[in-house]
Design an enzyme around this catalytic site. Structure first.
Site, mmCIF file in Angstrom:
data_model
loop_
_atom_site.group_PDB
_atom_site.id
_atom_site.type_symbol
_atom_site.label_atom_id
_atom_site.label_comp_id
_atom_site.label_asym_id
_atom_site.label_seq_id
_atom_site.Cartn_x
_atom_site.Cartn_y
_atom_site.Cartn_z
ATOM 1 N N ASN A 91 -14.924 -19.132 10.240
ATOM 2 C CA ASN A 91 -14.309 -18.788 11.531
ATOM 3 C C ASN A 91 -13.083 -17.913 11.323
ATOM 4 O OD1 ASN A 91 -16.230 -20.410 12.695
ATOM 5 N ND2 ASN A 91 -14.890 -22.194 12.881
ATOM 6 N N HIS A 108 -13.958 -15.139 5.961
ATOM 7 C CA HIS A 108 -14.241 -13.951 6.778
ATOM 8 C C HIS A 108 -12.977 -13.356 7.409
ATOM 9 C CE1 HIS A 108 -18.735 -15.257 7.209
ATOM 10 N NE2 HIS A 108 -18.479 -14.673 6.061
ATOM 11 N N CYS A 116 -3.662 -2.627 7.332
ATOM 12 C CA CYS A 116 -3.565 -1.173 7.388
ATOM 13 C C CYS A 116 -4.609 -0.557 6.459
ATOM 14 C CB CYS A 116 -2.163 -0.724 6.983
ATOM 15 S SG CYS A 116 -2.012 1.068 6.815
ATOM 16 N N CYS A 119 -2.348 1.710 3.577
ATOM 17 C CA CYS A 119 -1.611 1.089 2.461
ATOM 18 C C CYS A 119 -2.121 -0.305 2.129
ATOM 19 C CB CYS A 119 -0.112 1.056 2.764
ATOM 20 S SG CYS A 119 0.347 -0.136 4.037
ATOM 21 N N CYS A 135 1.640 1.410 11.385
ATOM 22 C CA CYS A 135 1.734 0.403 10.336
ATOM 23 C C CYS A 135 3.199 0.132 10.034
ATOM 24 C CB CYS A 135 1.021 0.894 9.076
ATOM 25 S SG CYS A 135 1.307 -0.179 7.654
#
Ligand SMILES: [Zn+2]
Length: 232
Positions: A91, A108, A116, A119, A135
């Site tokens: 989940n 997951h 990002c 980077c 970012c």
């Protein structure tokens, strides 16, 4: 039976009763959305706005959802069990940690984090994402994505998971359909090491004949099973 070392695998069925839709069941989100568009790196490269449109409401909804009695029972098992307990969840919601589970692998990824594409920094994230989101690490726009594992990407911390499966004496599979690899193969690993395998599921899973099974809603069967396990 006495156990010392438990590995718990959890899936969508655990969170379904907290009001979070399951992904693969009939009527699940993949019957409404094209997974190629919203859950693959290629889909994100083609149309990131569509990906954000898919995940933003889900991030908001999970922030409002609370853990249910099954999440709480598993947190209690980790806290009160005298041996080792490792939880591996498929989940992407944060309901198990909200209930108090600490020794947890999100194989997951996590909806409440962003990453990002430039980077690689991963950050906790509560609000929406857009193609204009910058970012915080490198300042690049347009590459911030949900820190979840998409189709075609590698699940997280597999070495640690297989190591735990190789030493557990009880493998608990909860609310998972048994159709998604590599998680669907965990029961084979655990049984290879001689572990007892128990499935707590609404309905029998694909690999159900490998398990000692209990069926019913997670909020009913999980607390009952945990009580029995803790009573010895
Ligand atoms: Zn960056």
């Amino acid at each position: 039976m006495r156990f010392n070392n438990i590995v718990i695998l959890t899936g969508a069925g655990l969170s379904a009763e907290s009001g979070l839709g399951t992904f693969r069941d009939k009527g699940g989100v993949w019957s409404e959305f094209n997974l190629e568009e919203v859950a693959t790196p290629e889909g994100f490269a083609r149309n990131p706005a569509k990906v954000h449109e898919f995940y933003n409401p889900r991030r908001r909804r999970q922030a409002e959802a609370g853990p249910n009695s099954a999440h709480r029972a598993l947190a209690r098992l980790e806290r009160d069990f005298p041996g080792q307990v490792l939880t591996v969840t498929q989940n992407i919601d944060a309901l198990q940690e909200a209930a108090g589970t600490r020794n947890l692998i999100h194989m997951h990824g996590e909806l409440a984090r962003v990453r990002c594409g430039s980077c690689g920094v991963s950050l906790p994230w509560e609000g929406d994402l857009s193609v204009g989101t910058l970012c915080a690490g490198c300042g690049m726009p347009g590459l911030m994505r949900p820190d979840v594992v998409w189709f075609g990407e590698m699940p997280r911390q597999m070495d640690r998971i297989y190591e735990a499966l190789g030493t557990c004496d009880l493998f608990l599979s909860i609310g998972t359909s048994g159709t998604v690899y590599p998680a669907a193969g965990f029961v084979f690993e655990a049984k290879n090491t001689g572990a007892h395998a128990v499935e707590l599921n609404l309905e029998p899973s694909e690999g159900a004949d490998l398990f000692d099974e209990r069926h019913g809603p997670a909020t009913a069967v999980v607390p009952m099973y945990v009580e029995r396990l803790l009573a010895g």
